[in-house]
Every structure is written in C-alpha cells, then in structure tokens.
Write an enzyme that holds these catalytic residues in place. Structure first.
Site, PDB file in Angstrom:
ATOM      1  N   HIS A 186       7.075  39.445  40.737  1.00  0.00           N
ATOM      2  CA  HIS A 186       8.404  38.822  40.816  1.00  0.00           C
ATOM      3  C   HIS A 186       8.269  37.321  40.639  1.00  0.00           C
ATOM      4  CE1 HIS A 186       8.100  42.295  43.549  1.00  0.00           C
ATOM      5  NE2 HIS A 186       9.207  42.665  42.962  1.00  0.00           N
ATOM      6  N   HIS A 243      10.971  45.805  36.241  1.00  0.00           N
ATOM      7  CA  HIS A 243       9.548  46.109  36.016  1.00  0.00           C
ATOM      8  C   HIS A 243       9.379  47.229  34.988  1.00  0.00           C
ATOM      9  CE1 HIS A 243       8.886  43.598  39.458  1.00  0.00           C
ATOM     10  NE2 HIS A 243       9.467  44.444  40.291  1.00  0.00           N
TER      11      HIS A 243
END
Lengths: 327, 327
Positions: free
Chosen positions: A215, A56
């Site tokens: 995700h 991320h």
C-alpha cells in the site's frame, strides 16, 4: 489524476462487473454484500476463501476457480473487506467440509476475518500469511506483512483442497507454505488511490524505497537507484537470511510486478535473481513472473522465494483454472 | 530514469535470458543472431514466425509455443529486428511445410521481413497486420499501423497451423483475421526507452492522446481526460465504424493495457465496452483483458474487436501453451 473511471463510487462495481462479464464461464459476483465466487459451487471439498483491500489485482479475485479459491471478498481500494462479506461468501460456497480463510496479515483484515470466523456457524480455520521480511510492524500491521507469497499459499492449499484434504490438513499445508515463503519488494514510484486523488507518498526521481509495502507503506530505507543486480542482492539477502534454506534446496522463484513495471524488466530481475540463487547453491526449479500482487500502478517489484519439497512441488504443478493463473 | 537494468547494452540479453530461464520447458534463445524459439521444434506443420521491436512484451516472444508461434525475433527497443535474425530463426524452426511471417505494419519491420522473405530459400508467405484504425500513415508507417490485433492473428493462425493447414491456408486465415479485426488506443502517459533515458513525448496532467501508437506516435487528437465510458464510446465508434459488423454478430473483445494501467481499470473498460457493444446489437462472446501488446510502462489501453464466425471461434478456443497465453 488520470484513470479509466466513471465515478469514484462506481469503480468497484464496474470493475468487478467487467471481470465477471469477461469470465462468465468461471466467475459470478454478488454485490450486497460484495464477493466473487466460482460459477459452479464445488462439492466435497474444503471451501477456500480469501479477500482484502482492492488495488492488488489480480489478487484475490483473479485466483478464484478450480484449483485455487472458492470465493474472494474485495474491500474498497486498500481497505479491508467487512465480516458480512466473508459470512455471505462462506455460506454461499461451502460444501459441508469446512471453510478455510486465507488472510494477509494487516490489522483490518485480520480483525475482520477473525470476527467472521467467530460468527460463522460452519467449522472453519484461518491461515495468516506474513511473508514480507522487510519490516516487523508497519503502518497497518502488527508483525510481518502478508504480500505476494499469499499466491503460493492460495495455489498450494487450493490443490490440496481439490485432492480432498480435510480442513485441518489444508490449514497445515497453508501454514507450512507460509513458513517456507519469504518476500521483499522495492518501489520506484507511488500509486494513487482513486478516492484520494493524489500520490500515496512522495519519492525523488532518483530514489527507491527498499522493503516497501503493497500500500506504499515505508520499508527499510530510502536510497538512490542502483543496478538491478544490486537491488536483487539486497532483496535476496533478506529473503535467504530469513528462510535459511539448506544448500541444494529446490525453490520456487516469483518475480512480482507492482503494476507499473514492464515485463522486460521483470524478466531481467528473474535473470539476476535466478543466477544469484544458483551461485549460492539453490535450485530455482519453478518460476512465476508477472503482475500478480500489485499496488495499482506503482512501479517496482518484489521477489518471493518458496523452499520446495516433493509435496509442495506437486501442489504447485497441479492444474489450476482461474482468470489470472491457468495451467 | 528509474528502471530495473544493469547496463543499457545488456538489457535485451538479460531480459531474454530471464524469460528462457523462467520457462525452460517452453523456450530457448539464440543470441547470434537473436531469436526465441520453442524448445521442441514442431514437425509436420507450417512454421509461424513473428518479431518486431522490443518493449511490447509479452508480444511476440510470450506467444511462442504450442498453438501459436514457432519463433520470435526481437529487435532493440522500438526498433525492427534485422533480416539475418529472421533467416536464422526460419531455418532453425521450419519443418519442410513452409514459413509464414506475421508482420506488424511498420516501415522497418515490413522492409526487413520482405528482405528475409526474398532471401529465404524455403517456401514462405507473409501476413501484414494493420488493425489500428486511428490514423492512415504515421511516424513509422505507411498505411495503418499493426497493434494489439496481431495477437488475434497469431493465435488463430497458430491453431490452424497446428491442425495441419497448408502455408496458403494459414496465410488466408491470417488475412481473414486481420480483415475482421480493428483496434484503437488512448495514452495517459508517455514511456521511456532505456537507451533514450527520457520520455518519448510530453503530455499534460489532464490530457490524453486519442489514437496513440504503441511507440507513442501521435494519434487523432489530444484532449482533456473524460469519463471511461466516453473514452470507450470514441474508441468503439472508430472500430465499429471500420468493421461494420452485421447486427447480431458475435465478437471477441480484447482490452489491452499498454503496461502502466492497473487491472482494475482494464476490467472497468471491459465492462463499459461490452455494455456498449451489446447495446449496439453485438454479442461479445469471447474476451481477453490484460497487458499483451504494451509500450513499456505507458499508462493507457486499447480496445480490439474481432468479428467471429464458427471457424474463428474454434481457432481462438483451441489449446495454447505459451508463456503469456495458456489454455
């Protein structure tokens, strides 16, 4: 799978090593267990600590530095860090004024941070971020997911801590920012986790996933691609419907790229979103546009709105010096 | 083609509009003809002006602001801006100390900036950037292409102009930075120009284009994907072979993402490149890692090395306040 890597097992070590080598004046890294911390340990302030699965970036290690976090604990890609990382980081950076954990709401993160919180022999508290309005409960989550709004929590609590706020005051700011913040995103493509070697999910050439998780978790629905302004209408509709700001409210509007969308499109989204907010009577007086809470190379973007007041505006504007945010 | 757009013809206007709406304290935009300029016209300094095809953002509009450019002229995607844009921008931002054009070496850019230079009734000069060591002559270029090293020229000349350097001194700094800078990149995927609607080139699932240009122009060769450290060896071999820095030289190492490569991989490349430079006796003492000179959503990256001396280091370190660089 085409990626700039040497061996799968070395990705984290080489990437974190490169980050610290590129920012030696800001960051240091430990590997057993793994955490990134400020080079200069802060004194006389609450220590702020975050972490989560890697993939991320720049979240969270890119937000370590003056005015934001004291340390970040990266897990493997899309995998929670472990309590021993959090304990080692907390002990390394705390300054006898307590430790605040800022945690995105995923089952693994929230369980591991809770274990660390219980084991840590230093006064501590936790802010749980759950800004994603797309879905209640999800592949890895009970309740709402924590996504790009985490940056707003880390920035504003970071400024409060730097100004000398106590642990409980910092927690209160974090909870308040979280309550004033909502996000929702849309994916055009999947991403590929290096250790998996194949796309996390399949999606058609003309399809988008509305409300996707960071995700690649499913969102609200799969639909056909449509004009940017109509995608923005959907996202803002959900966000504004959740926050219900008073007419005339000042807001911070954050357009977050998931990693594979060009800046040209992110600014185009900002244009659409700011116009729609103004048309509804809100005032986008602060902005952030770029790749901040990513899903590796996923194409797509999310919108985040934080309803501001004078205190939050001042905390947002306060100086920050990290690898990814600097003003 | 999945992109965040409304209509093809509105992409530039909406994206530039969004950029200015997100940075109202920094930037203003004109549309007839199109340029981006500082909100506050600078006084008593040489005006720095750049531009080029869009699709490489944040280059150049993201570098308009104190310490860098005074204005940027964006063309359509991967298409040169026109002389009328450059003339209008120069007339709008100059401060009676002359205008310096910073131009990437592409046939269209160099021809149009030369026309503007001849037509402009203000003293002016040009720095032509040609840092790409991959190939001599190319699809759109005679000689070497100008790529990510343009940022180093704009940053360092920007600082010199801010310190009061004359037009000829600014040009000399720019030429010196260009001579001290070399770049080379590699692509994993193509990109899609919105108006074309399909990939600029085809590439196999296990192939990379070594020495690719920032519009997807062919490089030196097509080969199979290999470990990151061996890709870095190839790129640095060409760069160092061109620059031939003295052993012990201090260098700025810039890892530039083309748009679709995650930050995790860019920092991994930095790790490999910094280690290899150190092993060869060079000192990477300054760094920049991120998406700065992009090719829309292309996956891939380039390395840029600038050989530093005390003056260039001081110009690099000088304060800058733009949308994309701020310290």
């Amino acid at each position: 799978m085409k990626k700039f890597i040497n061996e799968i097992d070395a990705v984290m070590r080489e990437s974190l090593g490169g980050m610290v080598a590129a920012h030696p004046e800001l960051l240091r890294v430990e590997f057993e267990p793994t955490f990134i911390a400020r080079v200069q340990r802060a004194s006389k302030k609450v220590a702020l600590l975050s972490g989560g699965g890697s993939g991320h970036e720049p979240l969270h290690a890119g937000f370590v530095g003056r005015g934001m976090l004291d340390a970040a604990c990266p897990g493997q890609v899309f995998t929670s860090p472990t309590p021993d990382q959090m304990l080692a980081a907390a002990e390394a950076v705390h300054a006898d004024r307590g430790v605040l954990f800022i945690v995105k709401n995923y089952a693994g993160d929230s369980m591991n941070f809770q274990m660390a919180s219980e084991m840590l022999e230093i006064e501590n508290a936790t802010v749980l971020v759950n800004d994603d309005v797309a879905v209640e409960n999800s592949t890895h989550t009970t309740g709402r997911r924590g996504v790009a709004g985490t940056l707003m929590v880390e920035k504003m609590v970071g400024a409060a801590a730097e100004r000398g706020a106590t642990l409980m005051e910092c927690k209160a700011v974090g909870d308040r920012v979280n309550a004033a913040t909502a996000s929702m995103g849309v994916a055009f493509t999947s991403c590929t986790v290096p250790a998996a070697g194949r796309a996390t999910f399949d999606i058609g050439d003309d399809e988008i996933e509305v409300g996707v998780g960071i995700h690649g978790e499913p969102g609200r629905r799969r639909e056909k691609i449509k004009p940017a302004s109509r995608i923005v209408e959907d996202l803002l509709g959900a966000i504004v419907g959740d926050l219900k700001p008073e007419r005339g409210s000042e807001v911070l509007l954050h357009v977050n790229g998931f990693g594979g969308t060009p800046q040209m499109e992110l600014y185009l989204l900002y244009h659409c979103a700011a116009e729609q907010l103004r048309a509804q009577g809100f005032k986008p007086v602060r902005s952030l546009v770029g790749n901040y809470t990513t899903s590796l190379e996923m194409a797509g973007a999310s919108l985040t709105v934080t309803v501001l007041d004078e205190e939050l505006k001042s905390l947002w504007d306060a100086p920050v010096h990290t690898a990814a945010l600097h003003w």
